[in-house]
Design a protein around this motif. Structure first.
Motif, short mmCIF file in Angstrom:
data_model
loop_
_atom_site.label_atom_id
_atom_site.label_comp_id
_atom_site.label_asym_id
_atom_site.label_seq_id
_atom_site.Cartn_x
_atom_site.Cartn_y
_atom_site.Cartn_z
N UNK A 119 0.83 -1.20 0.00
CA UNK A 119 0.00 0.00 0.00
C UNK A 119 0.87 1.25 0.00
N UNK A 120 1.72 1.39 -0.99
CA UNK A 120 2.54 2.58 -1.10
C UNK A 120 1.66 3.78 -1.43
N UNK A 121 1.91 4.92 -0.82
CA UNK A 121 1.07 6.10 -1.10
C UNK A 121 1.29 6.61 -2.52
N UNK A 122 0.22 7.18 -3.08
CA UNK A 122 0.31 7.76 -4.41
C UNK A 122 0.53 9.27 -4.31
N UNK A 123 1.28 9.78 -5.24
CA UNK A 123 1.52 11.22 -5.27
C UNK A 123 0.32 11.93 -5.88
N UNK A 124 0.33 13.25 -5.78
CA UNK A 124 -0.76 14.03 -6.34
C UNK A 124 -0.84 13.87 -7.85
N UNK A 195 -10.30 2.15 -12.83
CA UNK A 195 -9.57 3.02 -11.91
C UNK A 195 -9.06 2.24 -10.71
N UNK A 196 -9.85 1.30 -10.21
CA UNK A 196 -9.41 0.47 -9.09
C UNK A 196 -8.20 -0.37 -9.45
N UNK A 197 -8.25 -0.99 -10.63
CA UNK A 197 -7.13 -1.81 -11.06
C UNK A 197 -5.88 -0.96 -11.25
N UNK A 198 -6.04 0.23 -11.84
CA UNK A 198 -4.89 1.08 -12.11
C UNK A 198 -4.25 1.57 -10.83
N UNK A 199 -5.04 2.03 -9.86
CA UNK A 199 -4.44 2.54 -8.63
C UNK A 199 -3.81 1.42 -7.81
N UNK A 200 -4.40 0.22 -7.83
CA UNK A 200 -3.80 -0.90 -7.10
C UNK A 200 -2.48 -1.31 -7.73
N UNK A 201 -2.47 -1.37 -9.07
CA UNK A 201 -1.22 -1.73 -9.76
C UNK A 201 -0.15 -0.69 -9.50
N UNK A 202 -0.53 0.60 -9.50
CA UNK A 202 0.45 1.66 -9.31
C UNK A 202 0.98 1.68 -7.88
N UNK A 203 0.11 1.41 -6.91
CA UNK A 203 0.57 1.32 -5.53
C UNK A 203 1.60 0.19 -5.36
N UNK A 204 1.32 -0.93 -6.01
CA UNK A 204 2.25 -2.07 -5.92
C UNK A 204 3.57 -1.71 -6.59
N UNK A 206 4.84 1.28 -7.01
CA UNK A 206 5.53 2.28 -6.20
C UNK A 206 6.24 1.62 -5.01
N UNK A 207 5.62 0.56 -4.46
CA UNK A 207 6.24 -0.12 -3.33
C UNK A 207 7.51 -0.86 -3.75
N UNK A 208 7.51 -1.38 -4.99
CA UNK A 208 8.67 -2.15 -5.47
C UNK A 208 9.73 -1.23 -6.04
N UNK A 209 9.29 -0.25 -6.86
CA UNK A 209 10.22 0.67 -7.52
C UNK A 209 9.78 2.09 -7.22
N UNK A 211 11.19 4.94 -7.40
CA UNK A 211 11.67 6.00 -8.29
C UNK A 211 11.20 5.86 -9.72
N UNK A 212 10.28 4.92 -9.98
CA UNK A 212 9.82 4.71 -11.35
C UNK A 212 9.04 5.92 -11.83
N UNK A 213 9.23 6.30 -13.10
CA UNK A 213 8.49 7.41 -13.65
C UNK A 213 7.00 7.08 -13.70
N UNK A 214 6.19 8.10 -13.74
CA UNK A 214 4.73 7.95 -13.64
C UNK A 214 4.17 7.07 -14.76
N UNK A 215 3.59 5.94 -14.37
CA UNK A 215 2.86 5.06 -15.27
C UNK A 215 3.69 4.57 -16.46
N UNK A 216 5.02 4.63 -16.33
CA UNK A 216 5.86 4.16 -17.43
C UNK A 216 6.53 2.85 -17.04
N UNK A 217 6.68 1.92 -17.96
CA UNK A 217 7.34 0.67 -17.61
C UNK A 217 8.82 0.89 -17.33
N UNK A 218 9.39 -0.08 -16.67
CA UNK A 218 10.81 0.04 -16.30
C UNK A 218 11.68 -0.05 -17.52
#
Length: 218
Positions: A119-124, A195-204, A206-209, A211-218
């Motif tokens: 549950x990594x926090x999301x930025x604005x 939206x639920x799937x996207x925010x859950x995926x992004x939180x996960x 963010x917890x792993x990486x 410093x990853x750029x916004x919504x961009x693959x590694x």
């Protein structure tokens, strides 16, 4: 018209009957109608009791508040006793409350599964992007629902007849005039899931990486 059907449909000529099967006794059909209405009426108190047992006070309070507000509004318009209006409102609100509660629980479950317990926090900026994508998705789903005629005339007529059967209103409800609003409501369901799937995926992610750029693959 059978007396039992008349007691269910308070509006003269109202529609609330099960499909007629040849050879079925009229008393059996009346009993089936009564059982159906009893089950629909029991949904709301059963859900409130279930929420109380699990100490989910917020969802319990939200459901009870919505029921009281709808009941208060319909009491001003319905021509009948308080008990008739309360029973009709319970039949109308119970299945809706059950569907919304089930949807909320399913979305939370999906979010936990996709998020993997992280549950990594999301930025604005993340929240803004998710909101914009949800708005665009909702617009596309609305266009698709309109083209597919999801809120078809037959469905709207059935819903309107059901409401007009439950209540003896001075002016019958015309659901057909709210077809666009219903299509928008239907379109909101897949948009909310996305939206639920996207925010859950992004939180996960963010917890792993972190410093990853916004919504961009590694």
């Amino acid at each position: 018209m059978p007396p039992f059907k008349t007691s269910l449909c308070r509006t003269p000529g109202g529609f609330l009957t099960l499909p007629h099967f040849s050879g079925t006794d009229a008393q059996v059909e009346n009993l089936a109608q009564f059982s159906l209405m009893a089950v629909l009426f029991a949904v709301l108190p059963a859900m409130l009791y279930w929420q109380h047992r699990r100490r989910r006070w917020w969802t319990m309070g939200a459901g009870l508040t919505a029921f009281i507000l709808v009941l208060d509004h319909l009491m001003l318009k319905d021509r009948g006793s308080i008990w008739q209006t309360m029973a009709a409102t319970g039949i109308l609100c119970g299945p809706s409350y059950l569907a919304l509660t089930a949807l909320w629980a399913a979305l939370r479950r999906i979010g936990r599964v996709v998020g993997g317990g992280r549950a990594a926090p999301l930025s604005l900026s993340d929240c803004i992007v998710i909101a914009l994508l949800a708005i665009v998705a909702h617009l596309l789903f609305f266009i698709a629902a309109t083209i597919a005629d999801v809120a078809s005339t037959a469905l709207l007529n059935a819903v309107g007849d059901f409401i007009n059967c439950l209540y003896h209103l001075a002016r019958p409800v015309n659901i057909r005039s709210h077809g666009d609003q219903l299509n928008m409501l239907f379109a909101a369901l897949p948009a909310l899931l996305l939206a639920t799937l996207l925010q859950a995926w992004l939180r996960r992610r963010r917890a792993i990486l972190p410093q990853t750029s916004l919504l961009l693959p590694r």
